[in-house]
Design an enzyme around this catalytic site. Structure first.
Site, short mmCIF file in Angstrom:
data_model
loop_
_atom_site.label_atom_id
_atom_site.label_comp_id
_atom_site.label_asym_id
_atom_site.label_seq_id
_atom_site.Cartn_x
_atom_site.Cartn_y
_atom_site.Cartn_z
N GLY A 1 -13.04 -2.76 2.46
CA GLY A 1 -14.18 -3.51 1.96
C GLY A 1 -15.39 -2.57 1.87
CD GLU B 1 -2.95 -1.18 2.24
OE1 GLU B 1 -4.17 -1.21 2.07
OE2 GLU B 1 -2.43 -1.27 3.37
CG ASP C 1 -12.92 -6.91 0.45
OD1 ASP C 1 -11.82 -6.36 0.63
OD2 ASP C 1 -13.81 -6.94 1.32
N1 ADE Z 1 -9.68 -4.11 4.16
C1 ADE Z 1 -10.00 -4.46 2.91
N2 ADE Z 1 -11.11 -5.23 2.88
C2 ADE Z 1 -11.50 -5.35 4.17
C3 ADE Z 1 -12.56 -6.03 4.81
N3 ADE Z 1 -13.44 -6.75 4.11
N4 ADE Z 1 -12.65 -5.95 6.17
C4 ADE Z 1 -11.74 -5.24 6.87
N5 ADE Z 1 -10.72 -4.59 6.32
C5 ADE Z 1 -10.59 -4.64 4.98
#
Ligand code: ADE
Length: 226
Positions: A77, A11, A195
């Protein structure tokens, strides 16, 4: 000087690689990259994952380098059904979703006996960021929820979204925002959706690259418009 942080090497690598006059130093056993992006002095480093690692490392860097502002970037996410993979979300505010002392009458996310719950972005930095367009994908301004849990369950995702009116979830934003608030430093949190917080469509490697490109673009544009 602007302190630019992310949780993972992937990152922050692109940011570190973009530095002019780079100098590598070490703090608490981690590499810290000092240099310039265009004409602006920056420090780039990786905090590690989760609220504790990110807060303790951010505080150490604040004590050591006395930055003027903190920018945190990386992946998140989605909680908001309108967000797509690769979209950017700039936090209007952020909150620790697992700070739960509701049993004693405190609202979810409230740090008991303090004013800290929804930690706002610095208004001036947010205003600048609103005008920045990502290289690809769309940009949103929303609420980011932070907790020590990678969310991969659609039920939990929907409960979190509803409980705190969240748009995205990650694991460091609100803890670094707290460090910024306690130290009276302007803060901005910029995340790329990797995600949908339901355990599906995990194409993490590719999205880390998209996130790295978005982060570099946003940091560059932000610094240019300060
Ligand atoms: N960072 C990226 N995706 C995530 C997720 N689903 N939950 C927590 N942190 C995240």
């Amino acid at each position: 000087m602007t302190l630019v942080l992310g949780a993972l090497d992937r990152e922050v690598d692109a940011l570190a690689a973009a530095l002019g006059d780079p100098v590598e130093e070490s703090a608490l056993g981690r590499p810290v990259y000092r240099g310039r992006i265009d004409d602006h002095p920056v420090i780039v480093s990786r905090t590690g994952v989760g609220k504790s690692m990110s807060a303790l490392f951010a505080q150490h860097l604040v004590d050591r380098y006395a930055p003027k502002r903190i920018v945190f970037t990386g992946v998140a996410g989605s909680l908001n059904r309108g967000y797509e993979l690769g979209d950017v979300v700039v936090a209007r505010d952020c909150v620790q979703h697992d700070m739960d002392v509701t049993a004693m009458g405190f609202e979810l996310g409230r740090i008991p006996y303090t004013d800290y719950r929804f930690l706002p972005a610095d208004p001036a930095l947010l205003e600048i960021a609103r005008a920045i367009r990502p290289p690809r994908g769309r940009a949103h301004v929303g609420r980011i929820l932070t907790g020590d849990r990678f969310v991969t369950d659609a039920g939990l995702r929907d409960r979190l979204a509803a409980a705190l009116d969240g748009d995205a979830v990650e694991m460091e934003g609100a803890s670094v925002a707290l460090v910024a608030a306690v130290n009276a430093l302007p803060f901005l949190l910029i995340r790329t959706i990797s995600d949908h917080s339901d355990g599906t469509a995990l194409d993490f490697e590719r999205l880390l690259d998209v996130s790295a490109a978005n982060s570099l673009h946003y940091v560059r544009e932000l610094l240019a418009r300060l």
